[in-house]
Design a protein around this motif. Sequence first.
Motif, short mmCIF file in Angstrom:
data_model
loop_
_atom_site.label_atom_id
_atom_site.label_comp_id
_atom_site.label_asym_id
_atom_site.label_seq_id
_atom_site.Cartn_x
_atom_site.Cartn_y
_atom_site.Cartn_z
N ARG A 56 -60.43 -101.98 -28.26
CA ARG A 56 -59.88 -100.86 -29.03
C ARG A 56 -60.82 -100.49 -30.18
O ARG A 56 -60.96 -99.31 -30.52
CB ARG A 56 -58.49 -101.22 -29.55
CG ARG A 56 -57.44 -101.32 -28.45
CD ARG A 56 -56.03 -101.31 -29.02
NE ARG A 56 -55.77 -102.50 -29.84
CZ ARG A 56 -55.31 -103.65 -29.35
NH1 ARG A 56 -55.04 -103.77 -28.05
NH2 ARG A 56 -55.08 -104.67 -30.15
N ILE A 62 -62.70 -96.79 -30.85
CA ILE A 62 -62.78 -96.00 -32.07
C ILE A 62 -64.23 -95.66 -32.41
O ILE A 62 -64.56 -94.53 -32.77
CB ILE A 62 -62.13 -96.75 -33.25
CG1 ILE A 62 -60.66 -97.02 -32.96
CG2 ILE A 62 -62.29 -95.97 -34.54
CD1 ILE A 62 -59.83 -95.78 -32.81
N VAL A 84 -58.84 -89.14 -34.42
CA VAL A 84 -59.01 -90.48 -34.99
C VAL A 84 -58.15 -90.67 -36.23
O VAL A 84 -57.63 -91.77 -36.48
CB VAL A 84 -60.51 -90.76 -35.29
CG1 VAL A 84 -60.98 -90.02 -36.54
CG2 VAL A 84 -60.77 -92.25 -35.44
N ILE A 85 -57.94 -89.59 -37.00
CA ILE A 85 -57.07 -89.68 -38.17
C ILE A 85 -55.63 -89.94 -37.76
O ILE A 85 -54.94 -90.79 -38.34
CB ILE A 85 -57.16 -88.40 -39.02
CG1 ILE A 85 -58.55 -88.30 -39.67
CG2 ILE A 85 -56.07 -88.38 -40.09
CD1 ILE A 85 -58.78 -87.01 -40.43
N TYR A 109 -54.61 -91.32 -35.03
CA TYR A 109 -54.49 -92.68 -34.52
C TYR A 109 -54.35 -93.69 -35.66
O TYR A 109 -53.51 -94.60 -35.61
CB TYR A 109 -55.70 -93.04 -33.66
CG TYR A 109 -55.69 -94.49 -33.23
CD1 TYR A 109 -54.80 -94.95 -32.27
CD2 TYR A 109 -56.55 -95.41 -33.83
CE1 TYR A 109 -54.76 -96.28 -31.90
CE2 TYR A 109 -56.52 -96.75 -33.46
CZ TYR A 109 -55.62 -97.18 -32.50
OH TYR A 109 -55.59 -98.50 -32.15
N TRP A 110 -55.17 -93.52 -36.69
CA TRP A 110 -55.11 -94.44 -37.83
C TRP A 110 -53.75 -94.35 -38.55
O TRP A 110 -53.22 -95.34 -39.01
CB TRP A 110 -56.24 -94.14 -38.81
CG TRP A 110 -57.54 -94.76 -38.41
CD1 TRP A 110 -57.72 -95.88 -37.64
CD2 TRP A 110 -58.86 -94.31 -38.75
NE1 TRP A 110 -59.06 -96.16 -37.47
CE2 TRP A 110 -59.79 -95.22 -38.14
CE3 TRP A 110 -59.35 -93.25 -39.49
CZ2 TRP A 110 -61.15 -95.07 -38.28
CZ3 TRP A 110 -60.73 -93.10 -39.62
CH2 TRP A 110 -61.63 -94.01 -39.02
N LEU A 111 -53.20 -93.15 -38.63
CA LEU A 111 -51.96 -92.95 -39.36
C LEU A 111 -50.73 -93.38 -38.56
O LEU A 111 -49.81 -94.01 -39.10
CB LEU A 111 -51.81 -91.48 -39.77
CG LEU A 111 -52.76 -90.97 -40.86
CD1 LEU A 111 -52.55 -89.47 -41.08
CD2 LEU A 111 -52.55 -91.73 -42.16
N LYS A 139 -50.88 -94.67 -35.10
CA LYS A 139 -51.13 -95.61 -34.01
C LYS A 139 -50.70 -95.07 -32.65
O LYS A 139 -50.23 -95.81 -31.79
CB LYS A 139 -50.44 -96.96 -34.28
CG LYS A 139 -50.84 -97.61 -35.58
CD LYS A 139 -52.36 -97.80 -35.69
CE LYS A 139 -52.74 -98.42 -37.02
NZ LYS A 139 -54.22 -98.52 -37.19
N LYS A 146 -51.88 -94.04 -29.39
CA LYS A 146 -53.10 -94.15 -28.59
C LYS A 146 -53.37 -92.90 -27.76
O LYS A 146 -54.51 -92.47 -27.62
CB LYS A 146 -52.99 -95.37 -27.66
CG LYS A 146 -52.90 -96.71 -28.38
CD LYS A 146 -52.76 -97.85 -27.40
CE LYS A 146 -52.63 -99.18 -28.11
NZ LYS A 146 -52.47 -100.31 -27.15
N LEU A 205 -55.36 -90.12 -29.40
CA LEU A 205 -56.82 -90.28 -29.43
C LEU A 205 -57.40 -89.83 -28.10
O LEU A 205 -58.43 -89.13 -28.07
CB LEU A 205 -57.17 -91.74 -29.70
CG LEU A 205 -58.66 -91.99 -30.00
CD1 LEU A 205 -58.99 -91.55 -31.41
CD2 LEU A 205 -59.00 -93.47 -29.83
#
Length: 264
Positions: free
Chosen positions: A31, A35, A80-81, A83-85, A87, A89, A92
Amino acid sequence: MWHYFDIITYLSVALWLLGGGLIYGKNGMLRGLSIVSHVAATLLIGGFIALLWKNLDRPPLRTLAETRIWYAFFMGVIGVIIYWLYKQKWMLSYSAVMGIVFVGLTYTHPDTMNKALMPALQSVWFIPHVIVYIFAYAMLGMASLTAFYGIYRYKKGQETHSIFGVIDQLIKIGYVFLTFGLLFGALWAKEAWGHYWTWDPKETWALITWLGYLVYLHHKYNHKEKKPLQSFIIVGVAFILLLMCWFGVNYLPTAQMSVHTYTG
């Protein structure tokens, strides 16, 4: 500079495919690599935009092909933002797919890249107007696919609360940028043609799109999450209006009267 775009296309597509696939790996290292690959593809497109800007001696925002490159870049950033905020998947993967689609469209349907910039585009409002609109389109495009996923989950009787939350945040941000794009466009029109608003076909569809997302915000405010299916459908319809504003209006008979024909 443009003749290097085939290399950029191959590399970015490969990296986005790698990133979009590895994100589902059970191993944390996979994972992480996903990223890195996604960010690398996005930065590759961003770097190409910067070099193209320098090479053309103007912002690469004049032609439809140039705006597609920007859209691919913003989709990568937003993916990507998100996904970070949250999660998510699949978000992304979706952003990677959209990046590939728009890079691929530009590769197969390139425009003539030259340094020419018509007088109307030589304005301080040109860059902020187009960039905020493309960013808004990217945010609202992400919200739309999420809404379609929400419809699928609703029909399956699955939970939609988290999906609704993601859509709401995406549209709030996208709508702010959409509003700024509309205002910047009016200021640009005043400087270029002497009027803030002339009911040009492009302007009219931009207003219709803005009103479409306003309907969503009004519906959400009054019904909150009591009617999620209706909210999802409104988002989907609003995105169709957005596509008409961005692409479809160019194929209408009234487009011949538009002062925005330089975007073709």
